[in-house]
Design a protein around this motif. Sequence first.
Motif, PDB file in Angstrom:
ATOM      1  N   PHE A 201      36.404  33.346  29.247  1.00 46.83           N
ATOM      2  CA  PHE A 201      36.630  32.360  30.289  1.00 46.83           C
ATOM      3  C   PHE A 201      36.560  33.087  31.625  1.00 46.83           C
ATOM      4  O   PHE A 201      36.819  34.287  31.703  1.00 46.83           O
ATOM      5  CB  PHE A 201      37.994  31.694  30.121  1.00 46.83           C
ATOM      6  CG  PHE A 201      38.176  30.997  28.804  1.00 46.83           C
ATOM      7  CD1 PHE A 201      37.631  29.741  28.595  1.00 46.83           C
ATOM      8  CD2 PHE A 201      38.886  31.589  27.773  1.00 46.83           C
ATOM      9  CE1 PHE A 201      37.791  29.087  27.387  1.00 46.83           C
ATOM     10  CE2 PHE A 201      39.057  30.948  26.557  1.00 46.83           C
ATOM     11  CZ  PHE A 201      38.510  29.693  26.357  1.00 46.83           C
ATOM     12  N   LEU A 202      36.243  32.341  32.684  1.00 46.08           N
ATOM     13  CA  LEU A 202      36.059  32.958  33.996  1.00 46.08           C
ATOM     14  C   LEU A 202      36.876  32.221  35.050  1.00 46.08           C
ATOM     15  O   LEU A 202      36.887  30.987  35.096  1.00 46.08           O
ATOM     16  CB  LEU A 202      34.575  32.913  34.393  1.00 46.08           C
ATOM     17  CG  LEU A 202      34.202  33.429  35.788  1.00 46.08           C
ATOM     18  CD1 LEU A 202      34.471  34.925  35.907  1.00 46.08           C
ATOM     19  CD2 LEU A 202      32.734  33.128  36.094  1.00 46.08           C
ATOM     20  N   TYR A 203      37.557  32.999  35.884  1.00 48.46           N
ATOM     21  CA  TYR A 203      38.183  32.464  37.102  1.00 48.46           C
ATOM     22  C   TYR A 203      37.540  33.151  38.292  1.00 48.46           C
ATOM     23  O   TYR A 203      37.373  34.385  38.305  1.00 48.46           O
ATOM     24  CB  TYR A 203      39.698  32.710  37.128  1.00 48.46           C
ATOM     25  CG  TYR A 203      40.275  32.483  38.508  1.00 48.46           C
ATOM     26  CD1 TYR A 203      40.561  31.193  38.949  1.00 48.46           C
ATOM     27  CD2 TYR A 203      40.464  33.545  39.403  1.00 48.46           C
ATOM     28  CE1 TYR A 203      41.035  30.968  40.229  1.00 48.46           C
ATOM     29  CE2 TYR A 203      40.936  33.326  40.687  1.00 48.46           C
ATOM     30  CZ  TYR A 203      41.219  32.039  41.091  1.00 48.46           C
ATOM     31  OH  TYR A 203      41.661  31.822  42.368  1.00 48.46           O
ATOM     32  N   VAL A 204      37.204  32.381  39.334  1.00 50.34           N
ATOM     33  CA  VAL A 204      36.629  32.917  40.568  1.00 50.34           C
ATOM     34  C   VAL A 204      37.424  32.358  41.750  1.00 50.34           C
ATOM     35  O   VAL A 204      37.605  31.138  41.870  1.00 50.34           O
ATOM     36  CB  VAL A 204      35.144  32.530  40.717  1.00 50.34           C
ATOM     37  CG1 VAL A 204      34.605  32.967  42.080  1.00 50.34           C
ATOM     38  CG2 VAL A 204      34.316  33.147  39.592  1.00 50.34           C
ATOM     39  N   GLY A 205      37.914  33.232  42.613  1.00 50.41           N
ATOM     40  CA  GLY A 205      38.655  32.785  43.783  1.00 50.41           C
ATOM     41  C   GLY A 205      39.685  33.811  44.199  1.00 50.41           C
ATOM     42  O   GLY A 205      39.777  34.898  43.624  1.00 50.41           O
ATOM     43  N   ASN A 206      40.460  33.477  45.214  1.00 52.30           N
ATOM     44  CA  ASN A 206      41.528  34.361  45.656  1.00 52.30           C
ATOM     45  C   ASN A 206      42.611  34.473  44.590  1.00 52.30           C
ATOM     46  O   ASN A 206      42.812  33.565  43.790  1.00 52.30           O
ATOM     47  CB  ASN A 206      42.152  33.842  46.953  1.00 52.30           C
ATOM     48  CG  ASN A 206      41.182  33.882  48.116  1.00 52.30           C
ATOM     49  OD1 ASN A 206      40.332  34.762  48.186  1.00 52.30           O
ATOM     50  ND2 ASN A 206      41.293  32.924  49.022  1.00 52.30           N
ATOM     51  N   VAL A 207      43.293  35.601  44.605  1.00 52.52           N
ATOM     52  CA  VAL A 207      44.408  35.805  43.678  1.00 52.52           C
ATOM     53  C   VAL A 207      45.695  35.553  44.453  1.00 52.52           C
ATOM     54  O   VAL A 207      46.272  36.447  45.069  1.00 52.52           O
ATOM     55  CB  VAL A 207      44.374  37.224  43.074  1.00 52.52           C
ATOM     56  CG1 VAL A 207      45.554  37.449  42.133  1.00 52.52           C
ATOM     57  CG2 VAL A 207      43.061  37.440  42.318  1.00 52.52           C
ATOM     58  N   LEU A 208      46.116  34.280  44.443  1.00 52.80           N
ATOM     59  CA  LEU A 208      47.307  33.836  45.152  1.00 52.80           C
ATOM     60  C   LEU A 208      48.126  32.951  44.220  1.00 52.80           C
ATOM     61  O   LEU A 208      47.581  32.363  43.277  1.00 52.80           O
ATOM     62  CB  LEU A 208      46.922  33.044  46.407  1.00 52.80           C
ATOM     63  CG  LEU A 208      46.256  33.831  47.541  1.00 52.80           C
ATOM     64  CD1 LEU A 208      45.669  32.875  48.572  1.00 52.80           C
ATOM     65  CD2 LEU A 208      47.272  34.765  48.199  1.00 52.80           C
ATOM     66  N   PRO A 209      49.435  32.804  44.463  1.00 52.13           N
ATOM     67  CA  PRO A 209      50.261  32.016  43.538  1.00 52.13           C
ATOM     68  C   PRO A 209      49.762  30.592  43.307  1.00 52.13           C
ATOM     69  O   PRO A 209      49.808  30.096  42.178  1.00 52.13           O
ATOM     70  CB  PRO A 209      51.637  32.028  44.210  1.00 52.13           C
ATOM     71  CG  PRO A 209      51.668  33.328  44.964  1.00 52.13           C
ATOM     72  CD  PRO A 209      50.268  33.518  45.468  1.00 52.13           C
ATOM     73  N   HIS A 210      49.267  29.903  44.364  1.00 52.10           N
ATOM     74  CA  HIS A 210      48.864  28.512  44.162  1.00 52.10           C
ATOM     75  C   HIS A 210      47.593  28.377  43.326  1.00 52.10           C
ATOM     76  O   HIS A 210      47.254  27.273  42.891  1.00 52.10           O
ATOM     77  CB  HIS A 210      48.702  27.796  45.513  1.00 52.10           C
ATOM     78  CG  HIS A 210      47.425  28.077  46.224  1.00 52.10           C
ATOM     79  ND1 HIS A 210      47.265  29.125  47.115  1.00 52.10           N
ATOM     80  CD2 HIS A 210      46.225  27.446  46.193  1.00 52.10           C
ATOM     81  CE1 HIS A 210      46.044  29.118  47.593  1.00 52.10           C
ATOM     82  NE2 HIS A 210      45.393  28.123  47.059  1.00 52.10           N
ATOM     83  N   LYS A 211      46.914  29.472  43.069  1.00 55.93           N
ATOM     84  CA  LYS A 211      45.728  29.425  42.202  1.00 55.93           C
ATOM     85  C   LYS A 211      46.101  29.262  40.734  1.00 55.93           C
ATOM     86  O   LYS A 211      45.236  29.023  39.892  1.00 55.93           O
ATOM     87  CB  LYS A 211      44.887  30.683  42.405  1.00 55.93           C
ATOM     88  CG  LYS A 211      44.333  30.844  43.811  1.00 55.93           C
ATOM     89  CD  LYS A 211      43.334  29.760  44.165  1.00 55.93           C
ATOM     90  CE  LYS A 211      42.662  30.037  45.509  1.00 55.93           C
ATOM     91  NZ  LYS A 211      41.618  29.055  45.819  1.00 55.93           N
ATOM     92  N   ASN A 212      47.400  29.448  40.407  1.00 53.78           N
ATOM     93  CA  ASN A 212      47.915  29.057  39.090  1.00 53.78           C
ATOM     94  C   ASN A 212      47.477  30.002  37.971  1.00 53.78           C
ATOM     95  O   ASN A 212      47.358  29.600  36.811  1.00 53.78           O
ATOM     96  CB  ASN A 212      47.457  27.631  38.771  1.00 53.78           C
ATOM     97  CG  ASN A 212      48.437  26.864  37.929  1.00 53.78           C
ATOM     98  OD1 ASN A 212      49.612  27.227  37.834  1.00 53.78           O
ATOM     99  ND2 ASN A 212      47.970  25.804  37.299  1.00 53.78           N
ATOM    100  N   LEU A 213      47.267  31.262  38.286  1.00 53.72           N
ATOM    101  CA  LEU A 213      46.759  32.202  37.291  1.00 53.72           C
ATOM    102  C   LEU A 213      47.792  32.574  36.234  1.00 53.72           C
ATOM    103  O   LEU A 213      47.425  32.948  35.116  1.00 53.72           O
ATOM    104  CB  LEU A 213      46.222  33.451  37.989  1.00 53.72           C
ATOM    105  CG  LEU A 213      44.911  33.228  38.743  1.00 53.72           C
ATOM    106  CD1 LEU A 213      44.568  34.435  39.603  1.00 53.72           C
ATOM    107  CD2 LEU A 213      43.780  32.913  37.786  1.00 53.72           C
ATOM    108  N   LEU A 214      49.066  32.489  36.554  1.00 55.15           N
ATOM    109  CA  LEU A 214      50.073  32.787  35.536  1.00 55.15           C
ATOM    110  C   LEU A 214      49.975  31.790  34.382  1.00 55.15           C
ATOM    111  O   LEU A 214      50.090  32.171  33.206  1.00 55.15           O
ATOM    112  CB  LEU A 214      51.474  32.773  36.147  1.00 55.15           C
ATOM    113  CG  LEU A 214      51.785  33.888  37.152  1.00 55.15           C
ATOM    114  CD1 LEU A 214      53.180  33.708  37.737  1.00 55.15           C
ATOM    115  CD2 LEU A 214      51.663  35.267  36.489  1.00 55.15           C
ATOM    116  N   ARG A 215      49.745  30.514  34.704  1.00 58.06           N
ATOM    117  CA  ARG A 215      49.573  29.524  33.642  1.00 58.06           C
ATOM    118  C   ARG A 215      48.256  29.726  32.899  1.00 58.06           C
ATOM    119  O   ARG A 215      48.159  29.428  31.704  1.00 58.06           O
ATOM    120  CB  ARG A 215      49.673  28.109  34.213  1.00 58.06           C
ATOM    121  CG  ARG A 215      51.096  27.719  34.621  1.00 58.06           C
ATOM    122  CD  ARG A 215      51.187  26.223  34.909  1.00 58.06           C
ATOM    123  NE  ARG A 215      52.549  25.840  35.289  1.00 58.06           N
ATOM    124  CZ  ARG A 215      52.990  25.775  36.544  1.00 58.06           C
ATOM    125  NH1 ARG A 215      52.164  26.102  37.545  1.00 58.06           N
ATOM    126  NH2 ARG A 215      54.225  25.424  36.817  1.00 58.06           N
TER     127      ARG A 215
END
Length: 375
Positions: A201-215
Motif C-alpha cells: 500500500f502507498l501513502y503520499v503526502g506530508n507526515v503530520l498528525p492530521h494525515k492519520n498515519l497512526l490509524r
Amino acid sequence: MTDHTGTARVGINASIVGGNPTGLGIYSIHLIRALDQIRDDFVVYSSRPEAFAPLRAPIKRVPIAARPDFGLRGHLVRVLWLQSMLRVRLRSSGLGLLLNTVPEGIAGLPMPQATVVHDLLPLTFPPEYPRQQYYFRYFVRRILHISRVVIADSESTRQDVVDHYDVPLAKLRVIYPGYDPDAFFLDTVPPASTLTQDPYFLYVGNVLPHKNLLRVLDALAVVRRRRPCRLIIRGEGREPYVNILRERIKTLGLGEAVTLLTYLDEHALRGLYTGAVCLVFPSLGEGFGLPILEAMACGTPVVTANISSLPEVAGDAALLVDPYDSINLADAMYRMLADGDLRRELRRRGLERVSAFGWRRCANEMSKLLDEFLG
C-alpha cells in the motif's frame, strides 16, 4: 469571445514560487503556464522566472530574499515587499486587477484583488501549525475580506472560509486545481523492484498528525494477519512526529513491513504509484487532495476518507472510509488486496474521473472569472 490581447490588464502575484517549489508554488506555476496559453494580457511577479519557462507573459522580479525557501524570514520579507514595493509598482502600472495565487495580498490597495485560498488547515489543526496562527487568524482574514472575489480549491474549503472568516458565500467561487499529466500517467509496466516482494500500500503526502498515519499503521497490522503486505510512506515531517510513527511501527511489529521515504522525483513517484495495490489517503482534513488525482492518473485505485474535500475529488472512483475507524480502513485495504475485479473497476473509474481535472480547464474558469471582474 473576450479579447485578451494588448496592454497588460492583470497582475499575478506569484511570489510564493521558491527555489524548490512545493505544493503552493507548483499550483502557481501550472496555473500561470495554462493561462499563458489562452491570454496575453497579464504580467507575473516572481523571483523565479525560469520556473515558468516557456512563458510569453513578462515577469517582473521579486527579491530572492522573499522566497519561501528562507522559512519565516522569507515569509516576513515577502509580506513586507507586498505591502511596500509591489503596492508602489501597481499604483503606476495601469493594471485593472491583481490575482494572488495564495492568500497573500495587499491591504488597502485601490485596485481590485482576486485571491486564491487552498486550505485553512492551520485553523482546523492549530497544534500542527503554531507559527501560522497569527497569519491565518488576522492577516489572511483581512486579505480575504478586502478581495473582490475569493477562489477556493474545493467546496469544502469554500465552506471553511465562510465558517472561519464570515466571508459572504456569494463572494466565493470554487475552481478545482489540476494535476500534471506529463508527470503522472498510465504506465502498464510495474517497477522491477516491486515484482518479487510482498504487495504494498502507498501513502503520499506530508507526515503530520492530521494525515492519520497512526490509524493506517493499525489497519496494516490487521490486514497482515490475513495476507502478507507492506506499506510505503513517501513524505516528510517534523522529527517528533516521525519518531512517534517509528515507535508505533515498532510496537505493532511492523519493522520489516513499513518503508519511510522522503523526497522523490516525479519519475520515481510515478513508479511507486504504478506498483502499489492502492493509495491509502485517509486524511482528517484537506483543502483538495492532489495525491488522489496523481494515483488515479497512474491507474492506481484509491482508499480515502469520506470527509473534508476528499469525496469531491474522489467521486465514485474510490473506496470511501470513516477515517476515525481503523477497522473500517483495514476492511477497505483488505478488499483492495484480495479483490482484483474491484481494483480493475476502480482503476477504470479513476482514469475516467481524472480526465476532468486539467490545468487548461482550471485556467479557462479562472480566465472567465478575471474577465468578469475586469469588466
